[in-house]
Motif scaffolding. Sequence first.
Motif, PDB file in Angstrom:
ATOM      1  N   LEU A   1       0.826  -1.207   0.000  1.00  0.00           N
ATOM      2  CA  LEU A   1       0.000   0.000   0.000  1.00  0.00           C
ATOM      3  C   LEU A   1       0.860   1.256   0.000  1.00  0.00           C
ATOM      4  CD1 LEU A   1      -2.806  -1.025   2.536  1.00  0.00           C
ATOM      5  CD2 LEU A   1      -3.142  -0.471   0.118  1.00  0.00           C
TER       6      LEU A   1
ATOM      7  N   LYS B   1      -8.035   2.021   3.698  1.00  0.00           N
ATOM      8  CA  LYS B   1      -7.234   0.848   3.370  1.00  0.00           C
ATOM      9  C   LYS B   1      -6.565   0.234   4.592  1.00  0.00           C
ATOM     10  CE  LYS B   1      -7.770   0.488  -1.111  1.00  0.00           C
ATOM     11  NZ  LYS B   1      -8.327  -0.741  -1.730  1.00  0.00           N
TER      12      LYS B   1
ATOM     13  N   ASP C   1      -7.501  -3.312   5.379  1.00  0.00           N
ATOM     14  CA  ASP C   1      -6.893  -4.423   4.646  1.00  0.00           C
ATOM     15  C   ASP C   1      -5.738  -5.025   5.429  1.00  0.00           C
ATOM     16  OD1 ASP C   1      -8.683  -3.750   2.697  1.00  0.00           O
ATOM     17  OD2 ASP C   1      -7.200  -2.959   1.287  1.00  0.00           O
TER      18      ASP C   1
END
Length: 452
Positions: A57, A73, A76
């Motif tokens: 990421l 995110k 995740d």
Amino acid sequence: MREGSLEAPTRHALDWQSPWFWDEAALEKEMERVFDICHGCRRCFNLCDSFPRLFDLIDNGPTGEVDGVPKEKYADVEQACTLCDMCFMTKCPYVPPHAWNVDFPHLMLRHRAVQARKHGIGFVENRLAETDLVGRLGTFAAPLINWAIDERNQATRRTLENVAGIHHGARLPKQAAETFEQLAHREPVEINKAAPAYGKRKAVLYATCFVNFHSTAIGAATLAVLARNGVQAEVVHPACCGMPKLELGDLETVAAAARTVSEALLPWVDKGYDIVALTPSCALMLKFEWPLILPGDPAIARLSRATFDLSEYVVDIAKKHGLAEGLAPVEGGVSLHLACHARAQNMGAKGAEMLRLIPKTRVAVIERCSGHGGIWGTRTENFDIAVKVGKPAAQAALKNNTSHVASECPLAAEHLVQVMEMAEGQETPKPFRADHPIEIFARAYGLTEQSS
């Protein structure tokens, strides 16, 4: 040793009863701070899938830094965490008392708890985590359940995948037709009065959901080994320790379980009994996680001090009193996977230490995560990751070429054997079963027959 300190790593209590804990903006700020430290370090890149996800990421973001990762995110990264604690215990140089105060697993747990309170926990996930209820109901239909959950029965497994999100290929624990509590009451074992420890130790076995409802053979082997060594043992299972609920972020239910179980077990402590948990996840809960969730509760603290992990207990008897004679070598040796939740207890490799008490027996230790993570590794979205993470441990077991594969975590043992069988291009040695070390110890005493 930590930078600027000679103190051992320590963990702070979970401040989950404070409003600050549940503040989502404060949580995101703390996650950004810790993720930035992890980004600059990257020592944990090969532990689990959380860290590769985080680093991808960052590296694929517009800035190449944590500030380029969208906050949405962060989930995740958290979803790949199995709460194994290995980053905290074995890799991170910045855990307390270091001033940076990094506790990655408990930060992921906080995120999970905040999301669970905000969005709720799914009905199926909640039911699967009620291992006491599921286990007790399952005893009434064990043959049918075991037929239905066999991974070779793809018709029922595909249905289970569609309904419950359990991957059709994940190996699931078999259901026992009677509980370990019932078995122990029906088949009492005779105490060896000639053993060095006779009259010096007595124990209550906290059966745990897994042994009580699934692998009663572990419990039977434990009773047999302790009896051979002169230890009077009682079997008690008042309730689940709450580990499956902890994995969902349901801290209130875990706290309630801690109070229930401690209330049932402490009267035994008052009568001079040691408390022995039969699986490392449950031992970890009683010894470490409960005191961090309920830090001001003296009953929880007292139970923690009285609790032993199973392998730890046998080793303690050996060191303080000596073992009964009669241990015979285990032919072909043992590949022992050190379960993450056993390592997280910070007690040393007690499973290996126990097996090395068996004369002329090769014990090859595997210090890699199995990748299973309890219910986590059976989920449809996680099973392939669980296999990937478990491959190095499985390859090590194949390379060791021993007759036995074992882990103190029964789920990890079965998962490792499954990943070994899935290995491509290799002739897999077929261990006759995936053992708990206490089962091997019992066979070395001639107390149980060797399976084939």
